[in-house]
Motif scaffolding. Sequence first.
Motif, PDB file in Angstrom:
ATOM      1  N   ILE A  51     -24.253  46.930   3.359  1.00  0.00           N
ATOM      2  CA  ILE A  51     -24.610  46.246   4.598  1.00  0.00           C
ATOM      3  C   ILE A  51     -23.825  46.814   5.776  1.00  0.00           C
ATOM      4  CG2 ILE A  51     -25.414  44.152   3.480  1.00  0.00           C
ATOM      5  CD1 ILE A  51     -22.724  42.852   4.156  1.00  0.00           C
ATOM      6  N   ASP A  52     -22.737  47.554   5.482  1.00  0.00           N
ATOM      7  CA  ASP A  52     -22.053  48.312   6.528  1.00  0.00           C
ATOM      8  C   ASP A  52     -22.876  49.564   6.791  1.00  0.00           C
ATOM      9  OD1 ASP A  52     -19.977  46.533   6.708  1.00  0.00           O
ATOM     10  OD2 ASP A  52     -18.536  47.780   5.641  1.00  0.00           O
ATOM     11  N   ARG A  53     -23.012  49.907   8.052  1.00  0.00           N
ATOM     12  CA  ARG A  53     -23.796  51.085   8.397  1.00  0.00           C
ATOM     13  C   ARG A  53     -23.126  51.856   9.519  1.00  0.00           C
ATOM     14  NH1 ARG A  53     -27.355  47.901   6.212  1.00  0.00           N
ATOM     15  NH2 ARG A  53     -29.104  48.711   5.048  1.00  0.00           N
ATOM     16  N   VAL A  54     -23.393  53.150   9.545  1.00  0.00           N
ATOM     17  CA  VAL A  54     -22.950  54.020  10.636  1.00  0.00           C
ATOM     18  C   VAL A  54     -24.197  54.697  11.178  1.00  0.00           C
ATOM     19  CG1 VAL A  54     -21.534  55.985  11.304  1.00  0.00           C
ATOM     20  CG2 VAL A  54     -20.682  54.370   9.587  1.00  0.00           C
ATOM     21  N   PHE A  55     -24.483  54.419  12.437  1.00  0.00           N
ATOM     22  CA  PHE A  55     -25.628  54.994  13.134  1.00  0.00           C
ATOM     23  C   PHE A  55     -25.123  56.027  14.131  1.00  0.00           C
ATOM     24  CE2 PHE A  55     -26.616  50.429  12.454  1.00  0.00           C
ATOM     25  CZ  PHE A  55     -27.625  50.577  11.529  1.00  0.00           C
ATOM     26  N   TYR A  56     -25.958  57.001  14.465  1.00  0.00           N
ATOM     27  CA  TYR A  56     -25.525  58.048  15.392  1.00  0.00           C
ATOM     28  C   TYR A  56     -26.728  58.674  16.080  1.00  0.00           C
ATOM     29  CZ  TYR A  56     -27.332  61.386  12.081  1.00  0.00           C
ATOM     30  OH  TYR A  56     -28.179  62.102  11.275  1.00  0.00           O
ATOM     31  N   ARG A  57     -26.445  59.323  17.188  1.00  0.00           N
ATOM     32  CA  ARG A  57     -27.422  60.200  17.837  1.00  0.00           C
ATOM     33  C   ARG A  57     -26.639  61.191  18.682  1.00  0.00           C
ATOM     34  NH1 ARG A  57     -29.098  55.982  22.068  1.00  0.00           N
ATOM     35  NH2 ARG A  57     -27.799  56.683  23.782  1.00  0.00           N
ATOM     36  N   GLY A  58     -27.166  62.377  18.772  1.00  0.00           N
ATOM     37  CA  GLY A  58     -26.563  63.403  19.604  1.00  0.00           C
ATOM     38  C   GLY A  58     -27.096  63.315  21.029  1.00  0.00           C
ATOM     39  N   SER A  59     -26.765  64.317  21.787  1.00  0.00           N
ATOM     40  CA  SER A  59     -27.233  64.390  23.174  1.00  0.00           C
ATOM     41  C   SER A  59     -27.546  65.851  23.493  1.00  0.00           C
ATOM     42  CB  SER A  59     -26.154  63.862  24.123  1.00  0.00           C
ATOM     43  OG  SER A  59     -25.039  64.749  24.140  1.00  0.00           O
ATOM     44  N   LYS A  60     -27.902  66.120  24.741  1.00  0.00           N
ATOM     45  CA  LYS A  60     -28.154  67.498  25.147  1.00  0.00           C
ATOM     46  C   LYS A  60     -26.893  68.341  25.070  1.00  0.00           C
ATOM     47  CE  LYS A  60     -32.090  66.620  28.139  1.00  0.00           C
ATOM     48  NZ  LYS A  60     -32.643  66.707  29.490  1.00  0.00           N
ATOM     49  N   SER A  61     -25.721  67.710  25.196  1.00  0.00           N
ATOM     50  CA  SER A  61     -24.478  68.477  25.200  1.00  0.00           C
ATOM     51  C   SER A  61     -23.679  68.398  23.900  1.00  0.00           C
ATOM     52  CB  SER A  61     -23.588  68.027  26.368  1.00  0.00           C
ATOM     53  OG  SER A  61     -23.278  66.655  26.244  1.00  0.00           O
ATOM     54  N   VAL A  62     -24.030  67.458  23.010  1.00  0.00           N
ATOM     55  CA  VAL A  62     -23.284  67.292  21.764  1.00  0.00           C
ATOM     56  C   VAL A  62     -24.256  67.055  20.602  1.00  0.00           C
ATOM     57  CG1 VAL A  62     -21.602  65.877  20.516  1.00  0.00           C
ATOM     58  CG2 VAL A  62     -21.287  66.284  22.947  1.00  0.00           C
ATOM     59  N   ASN A  63     -24.138  67.865  19.565  1.00  0.00           N
ATOM     60  CA  ASN A  63     -24.876  67.640  18.323  1.00  0.00           C
ATOM     61  C   ASN A  63     -23.948  66.944  17.343  1.00  0.00           C
ATOM     62  OD1 ASN A  63     -27.260  68.859  19.108  1.00  0.00           O
ATOM     63  ND2 ASN A  63     -26.714  70.842  18.263  1.00  0.00           N
ATOM     64  N   LEU A  64     -24.397  65.844  16.766  1.00  0.00           N
ATOM     65  CA  LEU A  64     -23.644  65.133  15.738  1.00  0.00           C
ATOM     66  C   LEU A  64     -24.330  65.318  14.393  1.00  0.00           C
ATOM     67  CD1 LEU A  64     -22.946  61.745  17.552  1.00  0.00           C
ATOM     68  CD2 LEU A  64     -21.286  63.534  17.036  1.00  0.00           C
ATOM     69  N   HIS A  65     -23.540  65.664  13.363  1.00  0.00           N
ATOM     70  CA  HIS A  65     -24.084  65.860  12.028  1.00  0.00           C
ATOM     71  C   HIS A  65     -23.177  65.159  11.022  1.00  0.00           C
ATOM     72  CE1 HIS A  65     -26.826  68.926  13.529  1.00  0.00           C
ATOM     73  NE2 HIS A  65     -25.811  69.441  14.182  1.00  0.00           N
TER      74      HIS A  65
END
Length: 98
Positions: A51-65
Amino acid sequence: AEYSVGRAVIVAGDTNLKLNFQSDLHILDAFLESTGLSDACHTLGCRTESIDRVFYRGSKSVNLHPQTWRIATEFVDANGLDLSDHRAIAVEFEWLSH
């Protein structure tokens, strides 16, 4: 929507959502669609549901993987008991700036 438009974001927490409940799945899907976030566990193909979660999104200047998703066994008290009513999770990210 107001403060993070166009920015890379990581959101982590206890969602209390269980994907085997249709109503919870609908809530999670609507959240992800409206924010453009991805669930790190799903990206990495986790076999463990939490039930714990980690959500993410990158941007035009930063890619998150996301690189790893794991049960974080280090989040315990002096007696070795979990700090919450369930095991914590940890996600490690790689980030690349443009």
